[in-house]
Motif scaffolding. Structure first.
Motif, PDB file in Angstrom:
ATOM      1  N   GLU A  66       0.991  -1.138  -0.110  1.00  7.67           N
ATOM      2  CA  GLU A  66      -0.118  -0.005   0.071  1.00  7.67           C
ATOM      3  C   GLU A  66       0.823   1.262  -0.064  1.00  7.67           C
ATOM      4  N   ARG A  67       2.138   1.331   0.429  1.00  3.55           N
ATOM      5  CA  ARG A  67       2.972   2.411   0.502  1.00  3.55           C
ATOM      6  C   ARG A  67       3.285   2.736  -1.141  1.00  3.55           C
ATOM      7  N   ARG A  69       1.246   3.810  -2.932  1.00  2.26           N
ATOM      8  CA  ARG A  69       0.556   4.894  -3.404  1.00  2.26           C
ATOM      9  C   ARG A  69       0.936   6.184  -3.192  1.00  2.26           C
ATOM     10  N   LEU A 117      -6.244   8.741  -2.083  1.00  2.00           N
ATOM     11  CA  LEU A 117      -5.710   8.694  -0.831  1.00  2.00           C
ATOM     12  C   LEU A 117      -6.413   9.553   0.418  1.00  2.00           C
ATOM     13  N   SER A 120      -9.662   7.937   0.963  1.00  2.00           N
ATOM     14  CA  SER A 120      -9.738   6.540   1.578  1.00  2.00           C
ATOM     15  C   SER A 120      -9.157   6.620   2.924  1.00  2.00           C
ATOM     16  N   LEU A 121      -8.473   7.505   3.462  1.00  2.00           N
ATOM     17  CA  LEU A 121      -8.050   7.694   4.857  1.00  2.00           C
ATOM     18  C   LEU A 121      -8.978   8.421   5.713  1.00  2.00           C
ATOM     19  N   VAL A 122     -10.219   8.648   5.391  1.00  2.00           N
ATOM     20  CA  VAL A 122     -11.093   9.384   6.331  1.00  2.00           C
ATOM     21  C   VAL A 122     -12.380   8.497   6.236  1.00  2.00           C
ATOM     22  N   ARG A 127     -15.704  12.511   3.632  1.00  2.00           N
ATOM     23  CA  ARG A 127     -15.201  12.852   2.585  1.00  2.00           C
ATOM     24  C   ARG A 127     -15.449  14.164   1.928  1.00  2.00           C
TER      25      ARG A 127
END
Length: 163
Positions: A66-67, A69, A117, A120-122, A127
């Motif tokens: 995943e890193r 991205r 990103l 997807s991170l919240v 969003r």
């Protein structure tokens, strides 16, 4: 951190985009129509292709780790700098066009992965807020100008009408 990164990596190409037309006309000596066509082909077509391909590349790389991205975005940002150097450091219009196309491809390739990103991170209820904050930060100068103009117009109307 990612929100600020997305804002900076979006704002820098916007400034360079504005500079490029003037550079093509003043330094390279092309007509305004030719400069516009070069931007349309170089930035528009390459940006479209790059945006379409970058999402697939990042998704494929992220299956392993995943890193990839954020790494992909960092690599594209790093590669866009030499492309700009090619564009502005050569007297050859051919190399200017190549540099423009490479810069467009690398700078636009980050948009999709960065926005994905951010989203997807919240949590899903945040969003819209994250998107709004990004667009206010990215377009903040325009927003501030509009707000400033509205205040001045309001003050002027009050003075003109004796209110």
């Amino acid at each position: 951190h990612l929100l600020i990164t997305a804002t900076i990596t979006s704002a820098a190409p916007a400034g360079l985009f504005s500079f490029t037309i003037s550079y093509l006309v003043r330094v390279q000596g092309v007509s305004l129509a030719t400069a516009g066509m070069m931007m349309a082909v170089g930035y528009g077509v390459m940006g479209l292709l790059s945006t379409s391909v970058s999402g697939r590349i990042v998704d494929r790389l992220a299956k392993r780790d995943e890193r990839w991205r954020p790494w992909f975005c960092a690599i594209c940002c790093a590669l866009s700098a030499p492309a700009v150097a090619i564009m502005v450091a050569t007297p050859s219009l051919l190399f200017v066009g190549i540099g423009l196309a490479l810069w467009a491809a690398f700078s636009v390739a980050t948009y999709g992965p960065l926005m994905a990103l951010l989203q997807s991170l919240v949590k899903s209820r945040m969003r819209g807020t994250v998107s709004a904050i990004f667009y206010i930060l990215f377009g903040g100068k325009t927003f501030i100008k509009m707000l400033f103009c509205a205040i001045i117009i309001k003050v002027y109307i009050r003075k003109a009408c004796g209110l």
